[in-house]
Design a protein around this motif. Structure first.
Motif, PDB file in Angstrom:
ATOM      1  N   MET A  71     104.897  67.094  10.073  1.00 38.73           N
ATOM      2  CA  MET A  71     106.307  67.475  10.210  1.00 38.73           C
ATOM      3  C   MET A  71     106.602  68.201  11.523  1.00 38.73           C
ATOM      4  O   MET A  71     107.698  68.734  11.713  1.00 38.73           O
ATOM      5  CB  MET A  71     106.702  68.381   9.028  1.00 38.73           C
ATOM      6  N   ALA A  72     105.633  68.246  12.429  1.00 38.74           N
ATOM      7  CA  ALA A  72     105.788  69.051  13.660  1.00 38.74           C
ATOM      8  C   ALA A  72     106.993  68.614  14.495  1.00 38.74           C
ATOM      9  O   ALA A  72     107.292  67.426  14.595  1.00 38.74           O
ATOM     10  CB  ALA A  72     104.512  68.947  14.487  1.00 38.74           C
ATOM     11  N   CYS A 100     107.434  73.736  17.652  1.00 40.74           N
ATOM     12  CA  CYS A 100     106.104  74.071  17.123  1.00 40.74           C
ATOM     13  C   CYS A 100     105.061  74.166  18.240  1.00 40.74           C
ATOM     14  O   CYS A 100     104.027  74.811  18.076  1.00 40.74           O
ATOM     15  CB  CYS A 100     105.655  73.034  16.094  1.00 40.74           C
ATOM     16  N   HIS A 111     104.238  75.463   2.740  1.00 39.38           N
ATOM     17  CA  HIS A 111     103.688  75.157   4.062  1.00 39.38           C
ATOM     18  C   HIS A 111     103.060  73.750   4.078  1.00 39.38           C
ATOM     19  O   HIS A 111     102.361  73.374   3.119  1.00 39.38           O
ATOM     20  CB  HIS A 111     102.625  76.202   4.428  1.00 39.38           C
ATOM     21  N   PRO A 112     103.309  72.973   5.142  1.00 45.63           N
ATOM     22  CA  PRO A 112     102.724  71.624   5.195  1.00 45.63           C
ATOM     23  C   PRO A 112     101.204  71.597   5.001  1.00 45.63           C
ATOM     24  O   PRO A 112     100.667  70.650   4.433  1.00 45.63           O
ATOM     25  CB  PRO A 112     103.113  71.136   6.597  1.00 45.63           C
ATOM     26  N   CYS A 115     102.406  76.789  16.886  1.00 43.67           N
ATOM     27  CA  CYS A 115     101.825  76.756  15.534  1.00 43.67           C
ATOM     28  C   CYS A 115     100.442  76.127  15.605  1.00 43.67           C
ATOM     29  O   CYS A 115     100.274  75.014  16.117  1.00 43.67           O
ATOM     30  CB  CYS A 115     102.714  75.944  14.599  1.00 43.67           C
ATOM     31  N   PHE A 134      98.752  74.767  13.421  1.00 38.37           N
ATOM     32  CA  PHE A 134      98.587  73.579  12.578  1.00 38.37           C
ATOM     33  C   PHE A 134      99.261  72.352  13.209  1.00 38.37           C
ATOM     34  O   PHE A 134      99.154  71.248  12.693  1.00 38.37           O
ATOM     35  CB  PHE A 134      99.168  73.871  11.190  1.00 38.37           C
ATOM     36  N   ARG A 135      99.929  72.526  14.331  1.00 37.82           N
ATOM     37  CA  ARG A 135     100.794  71.455  14.850  1.00 37.82           C
ATOM     38  C   ARG A 135     100.056  70.163  15.188  1.00 37.82           C
ATOM     39  O   ARG A 135     100.608  69.081  15.092  1.00 37.82           O
ATOM     40  CB  ARG A 135     101.581  71.951  16.066  1.00 37.82           C
ATOM     41  N   CYS A 137      99.920  68.438  11.831  1.00 38.96           N
ATOM     42  CA  CYS A 137     101.065  68.555  10.928  1.00 38.96           C
ATOM     43  C   CYS A 137     101.957  67.308  10.997  1.00 38.96           C
ATOM     44  O   CYS A 137     102.432  66.951  12.077  1.00 38.96           O
ATOM     45  CB  CYS A 137     101.884  69.792  11.298  1.00 38.96           C
ATOM     46  N   PRO A 152     105.120  80.362  14.589  1.00 38.07           N
ATOM     47  CA  PRO A 152     106.026  80.761  13.500  1.00 38.07           C
ATOM     48  C   PRO A 152     105.577  82.064  12.859  1.00 38.07           C
ATOM     49  O   PRO A 152     104.382  82.223  12.568  1.00 38.07           O
ATOM     50  CB  PRO A 152     105.931  79.594  12.508  1.00 38.07           C
ATOM     51  N   CYS A 169     106.142  78.868   8.921  1.00 40.42           N
ATOM     52  CA  CYS A 169     106.492  77.525   9.372  1.00 40.42           C
ATOM     53  C   CYS A 169     107.938  77.556   9.867  1.00 40.42           C
ATOM     54  O   CYS A 169     108.803  78.137   9.202  1.00 40.42           O
ATOM     55  CB  CYS A 169     106.347  76.525   8.221  1.00 40.42           C
ATOM     56  N   HIS A 170     108.208  76.941  11.033  1.00 38.71           N
ATOM     57  CA  HIS A 170     109.574  76.940  11.581  1.00 38.71           C
ATOM     58  C   HIS A 170     110.574  76.212  10.670  1.00 38.71           C
ATOM     59  O   HIS A 170     111.763  76.460  10.731  1.00 38.71           O
ATOM     60  CB  HIS A 170     109.578  76.262  12.956  1.00 38.71           C
ATOM     61  N   LEU A 171     110.068  75.315   9.825  1.00 38.19           N
ATOM     62  CA  LEU A 171     110.995  74.532   8.996  1.00 38.19           C
ATOM     63  C   LEU A 171     111.319  75.201   7.656  1.00 38.19           C
ATOM     64  O   LEU A 171     112.184  74.743   6.925  1.00 38.19           O
ATOM     65  CB  LEU A 171     110.393  73.149   8.697  1.00 38.19           C
TER      66      LEU A 171
HETATM   67 FE1  SF4 Z   1     104.219  71.971  11.024  1.00 37.84          FE
HETATM   68 FE2  SF4 Z   1     105.782  73.106  12.856  1.00 37.84          FE
HETATM   69 FE3  SF4 Z   1     105.698  74.088  10.401  1.00 37.84          FE
HETATM   70 FE4  SF4 Z   1     103.623  74.357  12.053  1.00 37.84          FE
HETATM   71  S1  SF4 Z   1     105.658  75.255  12.297  1.00 37.84           S
HETATM   72  S2  SF4 Z   1     103.554  73.804   9.928  1.00 37.84           S
HETATM   73  S3  SF4 Z   1     103.672  72.413  13.139  1.00 37.84           S
HETATM   74  S4  SF4 Z   1     106.444  72.082  10.999  1.00 37.84           S
END
Ligand code: SF4
Length: 327
Positions: free
Chosen positions: A300-301, A305, A254-255, A292, A294-295, A298, A310, A323-325
């Motif tokens: 990487m958003a 997000c 997770h980021p 999310c 954390f967006r 984040c 997620p 996390c979507h990624l």
């Molecule tokens: Fe970052 Fe999106 Fe993953 Fe949340 S879901 S941690 S905002 S990349």
């Protein structure tokens, strides 16, 4: 850390929520809720150290308080040794509380300055009628020795001790009732760095010797790495990543976990690591970000997000990540 002890669940937390009302105006109307803990689930196996980590405001301390039923939840269940602790009446709760103890962050304020060490450690023995009077002194000495304090300490008062020694007194008091679970709330963060390792070693030795289970609440990832079997990373009231010590420290996904870990110094100077900067403060849990949580911080958003939260997915072998990624 866990050895080859049996791994039955001692504590099961399901869908736990704690919202605190925010009141405004002369009529103290409820204008919103602080979502301190917002639907978390986890299991703690007997004999393990389960760490809840995150920044201040992540909800980890509130979770610890709920586990001890020092407050009532908004929703969710907690089973301890198979018993639904929120269904217990005061009398039954007192019995079960004996099996769950807490070690506080601040050994200065957690001890009564007017009580001698002997009275502090002996008090739970009297309250719970654990040892007959003539054997009480002997048991107190045994508890003090267990935490590395000498018999001569018994008539002294908290102000006569250093921070580390006071924490040892607090641990001896917690051990007096022979608990199954100890909630250790930032147990070394108020201590000098030189003393922290000694207390961590003591906690590990006691776990090995007595088969204790720890729910460790901490923000210091170096401490958590030393002592934990399982780590759950919390952000704004949710678990965003959970896994074994090796999964979190060798293969974080997770980021947010990556950002937290990148701020921990690496002991090996040859090993370089990419630094992920965590910008800004944790947002308010009164109105957490959509999608999310954390967006807003984040690096990487992406578009999704903002709208979609997620889910906490199992990546395999119990490694969970929201996390979507990452899938
Ligand atoms: Fe970052 Fe999106 Fe993953 Fe949340 S879901 S941690 S905002 S990349």
């Amino acid at each position: 850390m866990m050895s080859d002890r049996p791994n039955k669940d001692l504590l099961v937390v399901e869908g736990l929520k704690k919202y605190f009302p925010v009141r405004r105006g002369i009529f103290s109307r409820i204008s919103g809720y602080v979502r301190a803990v917002d639907g978390i689930s986890f299991h703690v196996r007997k004999g393990e150290t389960f760490a809840l980590v995150g920044e201040s405001g992540s909800g980890k301390t509130t979770t610890g308080r709920l586990v001890l039923r020092l407050m009532e939840p908004t929703d969710g269940k907690i089973h301890f040794v198979g018993i639904d602790i929120f269904s217990l009446r005061q009398r039954e709760l007192r019995k079960i509380r004996k099996r769950m103890q807490i070690i506080f962050q601040d050994p200065y304020s957690s001890l009564n300055p007017r009580m001698s060490v002997g009275s502090t450690v002996g008090e739970p023995l009297i309250i719970h009628r654990l040892v007959e009077k003539k054997k009480r002194y002997e048991r107190i000495i045994q508890l003090l020795e267990m935490v590395g304090l000498e018999e001569g300490c018994i008539n002294k008062y908290p102000h006569e001790f250093s921070g580390g020694q006071r924490q040892r007194i607090g641990i001896a008091r917690a051990l007096a009732v022979e608990p199954d679970l100890i909630v250790a709330d930032e147990p070394v963060s108020a201590l000098d760095v030189s003393v922290q390792a000694q207390i961590v070693n003591l906690l590990m030795e006691l776990q090995e010797r007595l088969g204790l289970t720890y729910l460790l609440i901490a923000h210091d990832l170096r401490l958590v790495r030393m002592i934990s079997d399982t780590v759950a990373v919390m952000y704004l009231g949710k678990i965003v990543e959970q896994g074994s010590n090796a999964q979190i420290y060798h293969s974080p996904k997770h980021p947010y976990t990556l950002a937290l870990l990148s701020s921990v110094p690496v002991p090996d100077p040859q090993r370089k690591k990419e630094r992920v900067l965590l910008e800004g403060e944790i947002p308010t849990p009164i109105n957490p970000p959509s999608g999310c949580r954390f967006r807003t911080r984040c690096p990487m958003a992406i578009a999704i997000c903002v709208d979609q939260e997620p889910p906490l997915r199992n990546l395999g072998n119990g490694h969970l990540c929201a996390c979507h990624l990452i899938s």
